[in-house]
Write a protein that holds these residues in place. Sequence first.
Motif, PDB file in Angstrom:
ATOM      1  N   GLU A  22       3.896   3.654  -2.489  1.00 50.13           N
ATOM      2  CA  GLU A  22       4.525   3.881  -3.783  1.00 50.13           C
ATOM      3  C   GLU A  22       5.738   4.772  -3.577  1.00 50.13           C
ATOM      4  O   GLU A  22       5.749   5.610  -2.664  1.00 50.13           O
ATOM      5  CB  GLU A  22       3.562   4.587  -4.746  1.00 50.13           C
ATOM      6  CG  GLU A  22       2.550   3.673  -5.405  1.00 50.13           C
ATOM      7  CD  GLU A  22       3.195   2.700  -6.373  1.00 50.13           C
ATOM      8  OE1 GLU A  22       4.128   3.101  -7.092  1.00 50.13           O
ATOM      9  OE2 GLU A  22       2.778   1.539  -6.401  1.00 50.13           O
TER      10      GLU A  22
ATOM     11  N   ARG B 114      -4.127   2.407  -6.927  1.00 51.60           N
ATOM     12  CA  ARG B 114      -3.824   1.135  -6.261  1.00 51.60           C
ATOM     13  C   ARG B 114      -4.989   0.711  -5.375  1.00 51.60           C
ATOM     14  O   ARG B 114      -5.385  -0.465  -5.350  1.00 51.60           O
ATOM     15  CB  ARG B 114      -2.544   1.304  -5.435  1.00 51.60           C
ATOM     16  CG  ARG B 114      -2.088   0.066  -4.696  1.00 51.60           C
ATOM     17  CD  ARG B 114      -0.775   0.328  -3.973  1.00 51.60           C
ATOM     18  NE  ARG B 114       0.323   0.431  -4.906  1.00 51.60           N
ATOM     19  CZ  ARG B 114       1.083  -0.591  -5.292  1.00 51.60           C
ATOM     20  NH1 ARG B 114       0.833  -1.804  -4.827  1.00 51.60           N
ATOM     21  NH2 ARG B 114       2.063  -0.423  -6.132  1.00 51.60           N
TER      22      ARG B 114
ATOM     23  N   ASN C 155       0.804  -1.215   0.000  1.00 53.78           N
ATOM     24  CA  ASN C 155       0.000   0.000   0.000  1.00 53.78           C
ATOM     25  C   ASN C 155       0.840   1.268   0.000  1.00 53.78           C
ATOM     26  O   ASN C 155       0.457   2.279   0.589  1.00 53.78           O
ATOM     27  CB  ASN C 155      -0.938   0.007   1.221  1.00 53.78           C
ATOM     28  CG  ASN C 155      -1.921  -1.138   1.200  1.00 53.78           C
ATOM     29  OD1 ASN C 155      -2.944  -1.085   0.536  1.00 53.78           O
ATOM     30  ND2 ASN C 155      -1.609  -2.202   1.925  1.00 53.78           N
TER      31      ASN C 155
ATOM     32  N   VAL D 114       2.222   4.506 -10.205  1.00 55.87           N
ATOM     33  CA  VAL D 114       0.836   4.170  -9.891  1.00 55.87           C
ATOM     34  C   VAL D 114       0.423   4.912  -8.615  1.00 55.87           C
ATOM     35  O   VAL D 114       0.838   4.537  -7.522  1.00 55.87           O
ATOM     36  CB  VAL D 114       0.652   2.647  -9.682  1.00 55.87           C
ATOM     37  CG1 VAL D 114      -0.816   2.325  -9.417  1.00 55.87           C
ATOM     38  CG2 VAL D 114       1.157   1.880 -10.894  1.00 55.87           C
TER      39      VAL D 114
ATOM     40  N   ILE E 133      -0.193  -4.369  -9.836  1.00 51.32           N
ATOM     41  CA  ILE E 133      -0.516  -4.224  -8.412  1.00 51.32           C
ATOM     42  C   ILE E 133      -0.736  -5.565  -7.725  1.00 51.32           C
ATOM     43  O   ILE E 133      -0.279  -5.787  -6.596  1.00 51.32           O
ATOM     44  CB  ILE E 133      -1.757  -3.323  -8.260  1.00 51.32           C
ATOM     45  CG1 ILE E 133      -1.412  -1.886  -8.691  1.00 51.32           C
ATOM     46  CG2 ILE E 133      -2.284  -3.334  -6.813  1.00 51.32           C
ATOM     47  CD1 ILE E 133      -2.614  -1.008  -8.893  1.00 51.32           C
TER      48      ILE E 133
ATOM     49  N   ARG F 163      -7.434  -2.717  -5.737  1.00 48.00           N
ATOM     50  CA  ARG F 163      -7.597  -3.680  -4.642  1.00 48.00           C
ATOM     51  C   ARG F 163      -9.069  -3.832  -4.250  1.00 48.00           C
ATOM     52  O   ARG F 163      -9.518  -4.930  -3.908  1.00 48.00           O
ATOM     53  CB  ARG F 163      -6.752  -3.265  -3.441  1.00 48.00           C
ATOM     54  CG  ARG F 163      -5.258  -3.443  -3.692  1.00 48.00           C
ATOM     55  CD  ARG F 163      -4.445  -3.325  -2.413  1.00 48.00           C
ATOM     56  NE  ARG F 163      -3.048  -3.611  -2.681  1.00 48.00           N
ATOM     57  CZ  ARG F 163      -2.543  -4.837  -2.766  1.00 48.00           C
ATOM     58  NH1 ARG F 163      -3.326  -5.885  -2.575  1.00 48.00           N
ATOM     59  NH2 ARG F 163      -1.254  -5.014  -3.012  1.00 48.00           N
TER      60      ARG F 163
END
Length: 277
Positions: A161, A172, A159, A167, A213, A176
């Motif tokens: 970056e 993200r 979780n 991204v 991801i 999810r």
Amino acid sequence: MRKHWVLPQPAYAHYVCYPEMLGHYSDFPEHAERRSEGFLNSYNLHMVFDGEGYVFQGGERISMKRGSGFLFPPGAYQQYGSDPGQAWDVRWMHFATAIPLPMLEEADQSRGYFFTFDPGTGYDTLFEEMYRLSASYETRSEPRLSTLLYEILVTLMQNSEPLQGSVPLEIRHSIRLTADRIYSECERPWTLESMARLAGYSSYHFLRLFRSIMGKTPNRYLSDCRMARAKLLLASTGQSVADIALLCGFQQSSYFIKVFRQLEGMPPNQYRRSFNS
């Protein structure tokens, strides 16, 4: 507020990771450090939940505000601090580990890893439990302290970056959420187009984002979800293979048996017998 704990070396020498020192600072404008190369022999993780501050890397001053963080490897030069006018609310930890996580490897190679994260992903709950265990330290708490550290690192891997990441966190997060929906409704006749539409992207863009991801294609993820449900139903119910096939999104039991055998190396009935012997 300035909470700060130092833990003794663990009695058990084989934890994959273990915290050495940890803390939670807020309204502490004096928080600033400058450490020479080789001074600190552990990883140093800082996660900013509010306020403003900075970190220096290669002569460049990098802003650190809510949702930003940094990770220095053992022995790295470190210079960072809170803005005296808008002091950080920061949770930090020094720790030892030999886990080959990409985030740690990046920090090792670049001598500093700088990232963004979602403060609402539950890190504060994990840190608070670590603080509670540290404040009333007992040797029997060591396994849990190691586990909490590992959970923080893996959650951060999933979780976060890099500051210059390709991204954004909101994308993200949306991917999810889509993956969770596919998992809970894996019996639906999903197609790449319907999954992409749920996420709000074109099929091509969704496929690229999902693979990046989640580490697998959407169709492979869907297949894994269906197999997980099928194995649960085979092991825990007396429903027929045909009924289980329908409950897992397969319109034909013959195709379900074929896919199950390919992925598991045995037909569904043999898998069921291995749990009912």
